[in-house]
Scaffold this active site. Structure first.
Site, PDB file in Angstrom:
ATOM      1  N   SER A  24       5.690   0.506   9.706  1.00  0.00           N
ATOM      2  CA  SER A  24       4.920  -0.275   8.739  1.00  0.00           C
ATOM      3  C   SER A  24       5.854  -0.656   7.595  1.00  0.00           C
ATOM      4  CB  SER A  24       3.752   0.558   8.210  1.00  0.00           C
ATOM      5  OG  SER A  24       3.041  -0.143   7.222  1.00  0.00           O
TER       6      SER A  24
ATOM      7  N   HIS B  85       0.816  -1.213   0.000  1.00  0.00           N
ATOM      8  CA  HIS B  85       0.000   0.000   0.000  1.00  0.00           C
ATOM      9  C   HIS B  85       0.859   1.277   0.000  1.00  0.00           C
ATOM     10  CE1 HIS B  85       0.521  -0.485   4.467  1.00  0.00           C
ATOM     11  NE2 HIS B  85       0.600   0.825   4.415  1.00  0.00           N
TER      12      HIS B  85
ATOM     13  N   ASP C  15      -0.826  -7.530   0.471  1.00  0.00           N
ATOM     14  CA  ASP C  15      -0.249  -6.221   0.805  1.00  0.00           C
ATOM     15  C   ASP C  15       1.270  -6.304   0.943  1.00  0.00           C
ATOM     16  OD1 ASP C  15      -0.507  -3.454   1.187  1.00  0.00           O
ATOM     17  OD2 ASP C  15      -0.341  -3.668   3.355  1.00  0.00           O
TER      18      ASP C  15
END
Length: 353
Positions: free
Chosen positions: A202, A90, A120
């Site tokens: 992340s 993403h 993802d």
């Protein structure tokens, strides 16, 4: 006959030794792992950003000499000595953006080798023939246990490098939904952890006490404390194998559009089964149940067929078509049981990309 008795030492001194033993191990793992962590920087032409966001929201953005502005970033980590990097899809999904990798205060251009919407996961690569990059070893996420200690490491660009958080595996095989620009997406099989995960780490690794990556930090539920999620590393292993072997992600599928049959759908459409995958009829030109060039077309499946079983296992909401091929690869043979015009049929097909 003698009886052996066991005594568990619950003294403060015993637990103190255990605490410092784990603490020492964490420090060693972090020291060894941090050289493999990178930052992934996202930039885009200022004119395009202004067009998308509006002039008011882009007034404070600083352009470089090429008219590019930074619009985001995340963490990543080397998984091979020749420059393969894992991160989140993403973050690198915008095909109009430009991506660079920052490692040890140096900037490297990178190629996006894979963007996998389902998991993802993204795989990047930087080229530097004279350099071998420090990389992390990949563990086995199928052997994770509830309660085991894990470490999340991230690199928030130049501001908070090598951010480390410690936690435990709080849950396994979790399922969440995320809302993005495209649509609501559903992810399953995730690792839940209370190790702090934020936009900075992340894309970074979730590591066990042996220093092996068991997950890729991916998401946090806003407004809720101590709940973060990571993608199991075994998902990335499969994608990496595909990239090296085929040059693309090879995820076998039948190539059909369908709805899952249950008791309600059975009664509504007067179907003979309360399970299975009903291959839909074409309602919009070019949008039929059999995808052109797909495996289903090649093996003779038709719209209106109900796929009942894959390798002897019923197709239903607990085991849909996508899940039936999760552990399959191109070249595997599968038995497909289906219903057509009042008769059960069976065929064997060889899966392909």
């Amino acid at each position: 006959m003698s009886v052996r008795t066991w005594r568990f030492d619950s003294s403060p001194a015993h637990w103190k030794i255990m605490f410092f033993s784990e603490s020492k191990k964490i420090i060693q793992v972090v020291k060894k792992s941090t050289p493999s962590i990178v930052a992934v920087l996202v930039s885009k032409e200022f004119s395009k950003v202004t067009e998308e966001m509006g002039a008011e929201l882009t007034q404070g953005l600083v352009q470089d000499e090429k008219g590019m502005v930074n619009i985001g970033g995340c963490s990543g980590f080397f998984i091979t000595a020749d420059g393969y990097i894992l991160t989140n899809r993403h973050i690198v999904e915008d095909e109009e953006a430009s991506y660079t990798v920052i490692w040890q205060n140096k900037t490297y251009p990178c190629k996006i080798l894979a963007r996998d919407k389902i998991t993802d996961i993204a795989i990047l690569k930087i080229d530097s023939p004279k350099k071998k990059f420090p990389h992390l070893k990949l563990g086995d996420s199928s052997k994770l246990l509830l309660g085991q200690t894990v470490i999340a490491i991230g690199n928030v660009l130049g501001e908070f490098q090598d951010t480390v958080s410690r936690g435990i595996v709080s849950g396994l095989s979790r399922q969440i939904k995320t809302e993005g620009e495209e649509k609501v997406q559903e992810f399953s099989g995730l690792i839940q952890t209370d190790a702090a995960i934020n936009p900075g780490n992340s894309g970074g690794p979730l590591i066990d006490l042996n220093g092996k990556v068991i997950g890729i930090c991916a998401a946090v539920i806003l407004g809720v404390e101590n709940i973060g999620f990571a993608i199991p590393i075994n998902e990335a292993k499969n994608i990496l194998k595909d990239i090296k072997k085929y040059g693309k992600i090879c995820r076998p599928s039948l190539g059909v559009r369908y709805f899952l049959v249950d008791e309600e759908m059975k009664e509504l459409h007067c179907l003979p089964f309360d399970y299975g995958a009903f291959i839909v009829y074409e309602s919009i030109p070019g949008y039929g149940g059999i995808i052109s060039g797909g495996l289903a077309e090649k093996i003779g499946l038709k719209e209106g067929d109900i796929i009942l079983e894959i390798n002897g296992k019923k197709v239903d909401k607990k085991f849909n078509l996508a899940q039936s091929f999760v552990n399959s690869k191109a070249g595997d043979k599968v038995k497909i049981s289906y219903w057509r015009q009042g008769k059960k049929e069976e065929l064997t097909a060889e899966l392909e990309c």
